[in-house]
Design a protein around this motif. Structure first.
Motif, short mmCIF file in Angstrom:
data_model
loop_
_atom_site.label_atom_id
_atom_site.label_comp_id
_atom_site.label_asym_id
_atom_site.label_seq_id
_atom_site.Cartn_x
_atom_site.Cartn_y
_atom_site.Cartn_z
N VAL A 44 -45.51 -3.96 4.64
CA VAL A 44 -44.92 -3.00 5.56
C VAL A 44 -44.63 -1.74 4.75
O VAL A 44 -44.22 -1.82 3.59
CB VAL A 44 -43.65 -3.53 6.26
N HIS A 45 -44.84 -0.58 5.38
CA HIS A 45 -44.59 0.70 4.72
C HIS A 45 -43.37 1.36 5.35
O HIS A 45 -43.20 1.35 6.57
CB HIS A 45 -45.79 1.64 4.91
N VAL A 46 -42.57 1.94 4.49
CA VAL A 46 -41.36 2.63 4.91
C VAL A 46 -41.18 3.87 4.04
O VAL A 46 -41.85 4.02 3.03
CB VAL A 46 -40.12 1.70 4.77
N LYS A 47 -40.25 4.72 4.42
CA LYS A 47 -39.86 5.83 3.55
C LYS A 47 -39.03 5.25 2.41
O LYS A 47 -38.25 4.32 2.62
CB LYS A 47 -39.03 6.85 4.31
N GLN A 48 -39.15 5.83 1.22
CA GLN A 48 -38.39 5.32 0.08
C GLN A 48 -36.89 5.34 0.37
O GLN A 48 -36.17 4.41 0.04
CB GLN A 48 -38.70 6.12 -1.18
N ILE A 49 -36.43 6.39 1.01
CA ILE A 49 -35.00 6.53 1.31
C ILE A 49 -34.53 5.48 2.32
O ILE A 49 -33.34 5.21 2.45
CB ILE A 49 -34.68 7.96 1.79
N GLU A 50 -35.48 4.87 3.04
CA GLU A 50 -35.17 3.83 4.03
C GLU A 50 -35.70 2.47 3.57
O GLU A 50 -36.16 1.66 4.36
CB GLU A 50 -35.76 4.20 5.39
N ALA A 51 -35.62 2.21 2.28
CA ALA A 51 -36.17 0.98 1.70
C ALA A 51 -35.63 -0.28 2.37
O ALA A 51 -36.33 -1.29 2.46
CB ALA A 51 -35.91 0.93 0.20
N MET A 52 -34.40 -0.23 2.86
CA MET A 52 -33.82 -1.42 3.49
C MET A 52 -34.50 -1.77 4.81
O MET A 52 -34.30 -2.85 5.35
CB MET A 52 -32.30 -1.28 3.68
N ARG A 53 -35.34 -0.87 5.32
CA ARG A 53 -36.08 -1.17 6.55
C ARG A 53 -37.12 -2.27 6.31
O ARG A 53 -37.42 -3.06 7.20
CB ARG A 53 -36.76 0.08 7.11
N ALA A 54 -37.69 -2.35 5.11
CA ALA A 54 -38.74 -3.35 4.83
C ALA A 54 -38.22 -4.78 5.02
O ALA A 54 -38.83 -5.57 5.75
CB ALA A 54 -39.33 -3.14 3.45
N PRO A 55 -37.08 -5.17 4.41
CA PRO A 55 -36.58 -6.53 4.66
C PRO A 55 -36.18 -6.73 6.13
O PRO A 55 -36.34 -7.82 6.68
CB PRO A 55 -35.36 -6.67 3.74
N TRP A 56 -35.70 -5.67 6.77
CA TRP A 56 -35.34 -5.76 8.18
C TRP A 56 -36.59 -6.04 9.02
O TRP A 56 -36.57 -6.89 9.90
CB TRP A 56 -34.65 -4.47 8.64
N LEU A 57 -37.68 -5.33 8.73
CA LEU A 57 -38.94 -5.56 9.45
C LEU A 57 -39.45 -6.98 9.21
O LEU A 57 -39.89 -7.64 10.15
CB LEU A 57 -40.00 -4.54 9.03
N ALA A 58 -39.40 -7.42 7.98
CA ALA A 58 -39.84 -8.79 7.68
C ALA A 58 -39.03 -9.80 8.50
O ALA A 58 -39.60 -10.73 9.09
CB ALA A 58 -39.69 -9.08 6.18
N ALA A 59 -37.73 -9.59 8.59
CA ALA A 59 -36.87 -10.51 9.36
C ALA A 59 -37.23 -10.49 10.85
O ALA A 59 -37.11 -11.53 11.52
CB ALA A 59 -35.41 -10.14 9.17
N GLN A 60 -37.71 -9.36 11.36
CA GLN A 60 -38.07 -9.28 12.78
C GLN A 60 -39.23 -10.19 13.13
O GLN A 60 -39.42 -10.55 14.29
CB GLN A 60 -38.41 -7.83 13.17
N VAL A 61 -40.03 -10.57 12.12
CA VAL A 61 -41.16 -11.46 12.36
C VAL A 61 -40.97 -12.80 11.65
O VAL A 61 -41.93 -13.53 11.38
CB VAL A 61 -42.51 -10.79 11.96
#
Length: 185
Positions: free
Chosen positions: A155-172
């Motif tokens: 998953v790709h995210v903005k560096q400043i929003e790095a915490m979005r990647a684990p959040w996205l992983a958890a969504q699936v």
């Protein structure tokens, strides 16, 4: 323009399982302006012919500096193997492309408008160079340099929003399985 940052969330030998995770991620994304980018390292004439049937207008260039050749120069790609082949096409080309590349290193990247809001981690919609999913097949990295017997979903995210990647992983139903890395353009 800045690069996105990518984090792996799945590694599997089951390509259909990897595609299912990609589909789950795409269901939560804002797919407005969806583009699909394809890239592969092609080493055989058989694979080249198969991929060219799927992506007839693909650009290519030699992978090794000492062997100049490219589609821009009008060269014959079969005379310059191995080559890097890249194209943008529709989502309908994904499965035929994956079948055509067989065991060659390749990536498919879905580029779209935005990730959804993630209020539980304090993030609004995420987009503008930070809303992608990449499937790496037969390779572990986004640069196509580490051949592997398996496939990885990033998953790709903005560096400043790095915490979005684990959040996205958890969504699936998954979690991150590696470091956040700068993605190539």
């Amino acid at each position: 323009m800045s690069n996105s940052y990518a984090q792996p969330i799945l590694r599997t030998t089951d390509l259909s399982a990897a595609l299912q995770v990609v589909e789950q991620l795409l269901r939560i994304a804002d797919l407005q302006n969806l583009e699909v980018d394809f890239e592969a390292i092609i080493s055989s004439n058989c694979t080249l012919a198969s991929v060219q049937k799927v992506l007839p207008d693909a650009e290519w260039w030699t992978r090794e500096d000492e062997r100049d050749g490219s589609s821009a120069d009008g060269d014959d790609p079969s005379a310059h193997l191995p080559i890097v082949l890249r194209s943008t096409d529709t989502p309908e080309a994904v499965e035929p492309f994956l079948a055509a590349v067989a065991d060659s290193p390749a990536t498919v990247r879905w580029d779209f408008n935005a990730w959804p809001e993630a209020p539980e981690i304090g993030l609004g919609r995420g987009g503008a160079r930070g809303a992608f999913v990449t499937l790496c097949v037969n390779v572990r990295d986004l640069d196509l340099k580490e051949p592997a017997p398996d496939h990885t979903v990033f998953v790709h995210v903005k560096q400043i929003e790095a915490m979005r990647a684990p959040w996205l992983a958890a969504q699936v139903g998954l979690h991150v399985i590696g470091d956040l890395v700068m993605a190539p353009d």
